[in-house]
Design a protein around this motif. Sequence first.
Motif, mmCIF file in Angstrom:
data_model
loop_
_atom_site.group_PDB
_atom_site.id
_atom_site.type_symbol
_atom_site.label_atom_id
_atom_site.label_comp_id
_atom_site.label_asym_id
_atom_site.label_seq_id
_atom_site.Cartn_x
_atom_site.Cartn_y
_atom_site.Cartn_z
ATOM 1 N N ASN A 45 28.107 15.978 -35.231
ATOM 2 C CA ASN A 45 28.042 16.756 -36.061
ATOM 3 C C ASN A 45 28.438 18.229 -37.024
ATOM 4 N N ASP A 99 25.221 6.726 -42.478
ATOM 5 C CA ASP A 99 27.167 7.369 -42.370
ATOM 6 C C ASP A 99 27.444 7.142 -41.040
ATOM 7 N N GLU A 100 26.981 8.029 -40.447
ATOM 8 C CA GLU A 100 27.447 8.986 -39.214
ATOM 9 C C GLU A 100 27.596 7.102 -37.875
ATOM 10 N N LEU A 102 28.971 4.305 -39.585
ATOM 11 C CA LEU A 102 29.658 3.813 -39.832
ATOM 12 C C LEU A 102 30.948 5.040 -39.068
ATOM 13 N N GLN A 103 31.241 6.550 -39.496
ATOM 14 C CA GLN A 103 31.663 7.094 -38.926
ATOM 15 C C GLN A 103 32.372 6.721 -37.035
ATOM 16 N N SER A 106 34.585 4.041 -36.663
ATOM 17 C CA SER A 106 36.050 4.266 -37.175
ATOM 18 C C SER A 106 37.127 4.974 -36.576
ATOM 19 N N GLU A 119 33.010 -4.013 -41.709
ATOM 20 C CA GLU A 119 31.482 -3.290 -42.907
ATOM 21 C C GLU A 119 30.850 -3.854 -43.823
#
Length: 165
Positions: A45, A99-100, A102-103, A106, A119
Motif C-alpha cells: 500500500n 480489500d487487500e 482481493l487486490q 487481482s 469472488e
Amino acid sequence: MQPSEITEVLNRPISQELLARDLTRLAYVAKDGTPRVVPIGFAWNGSEVVMCTPKNAPKLPALRHNPMVALTIDTEVHPPKILLIRGRAELDVVEGIPDEFLQANSTYTMTPEQRVEWEAGVRSLYDGMVRIVVTPTWAKLIDFETTLPSAVEELIRQRDERQRA
C-alpha cells in the motif's frame, strides 16, 4: 536501518516492480520454535505489506507469540531479482473480505465472469479474515547487477583491498 534508507530501497524501480507482484514468502518462527516459510498473496500500500489469511490459520498463534517476520519477493529468471524485507507483523481481525485480499489476487488471469464467480466463492467461504500487516524495518534489494548479497559484497571489498595492498 534508518527509515530513509528503507524508503530509498523500496522506491527503486526494481523494488517497485517486485512490490507489484502477487506472491511473497513469509518467514516466521512456529510455536514449537522451528522456522517456517509459506507463500502468501500480498498487497503493497506504499508503506506496508498486507497479507490476508483465514482466522484459523496455524501461523496466527505463532505470529502472536513472536511477531518478527521476514519476507522475500523474487523473480524466477536468471539472474533473479530479490527484495528482502524484515519487520513486525501486526494482526488485524476483520469482518468480511479485506480489500487487500482481493487486490492481492487481482493479477491472476481470469475472465470477468471467472472473477465474479471466484469472488462469490471467497465471500461464501470466509466470514472474516486476519490482515497481517508488516511495516518494513529493514530492506535489501539484490539484482545481481547493481546490488549483490552482503557476503558477496564483503568478498569483493576484501579482494579489492588485497589488490590495492
